[in-house]
Enzyme design. Structure first.
Site, mmCIF file in Angstrom:
data_model
loop_
_atom_site.group_PDB
_atom_site.id
_atom_site.type_symbol
_atom_site.label_atom_id
_atom_site.label_comp_id
_atom_site.label_asym_id
_atom_site.label_seq_id
_atom_site.Cartn_x
_atom_site.Cartn_y
_atom_site.Cartn_z
ATOM 1 N N HIS A 1 27.140 61.645 14.854
ATOM 2 C CA HIS A 1 27.842 62.714 14.456
ATOM 3 C C HIS A 1 27.538 63.123 12.959
ATOM 4 C CE1 HIS A 1 30.461 58.920 13.141
ATOM 5 N NE2 HIS A 1 30.552 59.809 12.186
ATOM 6 N N GLU B 1 26.160 56.455 7.976
ATOM 7 C CA GLU B 1 26.900 55.343 8.932
ATOM 8 C C GLU B 1 26.225 54.929 10.049
ATOM 9 O OE1 GLU B 1 30.349 57.541 10.882
ATOM 10 O OE2 GLU B 1 31.309 55.409 11.336
#
Ligand code: CO
Length: 137
Positions: free
Chosen positions: A7, A130
């Site tokens: 994402h 991330e």
């Protein structure tokens, strides 16, 4: 080492308004908001055919994204999440390369109930990264 883009995360001042923009203007499927008190954020996920957009807004007084919002009042892109199969091996590789893993350097449970770490933007083209551990297919 990194696999699929999981994402892209965008910090927003008004989560309901942002979710409405994605739903109504862009015609996307959006999830209901989920509070993540451990991370100091509330999230909505925009489900795309090939990836997701994570809309984030601060939750509580000590939210790690409040400062970002203070500097970017309308919100903006916050981080990119890549999938890895072995997070501890990835951490070992990255620290050997001189990269900085944020926090205590150990995985925490992220928005999808899977282990994640964040990498310092200074080592990655100014982008907060991330890494999320996904079970091998
Ligand atoms: Co994320």
């Amino acid at each position: 080492m990194i696999g699929r883009l999981n994402h892209v995360a965008i910090v927003v001042p008004d989560l309901a308004a942002a979710a409405a923009v994605y739903k109504n203007s862009l015609g996307a499927t959006v999830t209901d908001p989920v509070d993540l008190p451990d991370h100091g954020v509330t999230t909505v996920f925009v489900e795309l055919p090939n990836s997701k957009i994570e809309l984030l807004t601060p939750l509580g007084d000590a939210s790690p994204v409040q400062n970002f919002l203070n500097n970017n009042a309308k919100g903006g892109m916050h981080h990119i999440c890549y999938e890895v199969h072995d997070l501890n091996a990835s951490i070992a590789h990255l620290t050997a390369q001189g990269a900085t893993v944020l926090g205590d350097g150990k995985p925490r449970i992220g928005a999808h109930g899977l282990p994640v770490v964040f990498l310092h933007p200074k080592d990655f083209c100014g982008t907060l990264i991330e890494l999320e551990e996904i079970a091998a297919a």
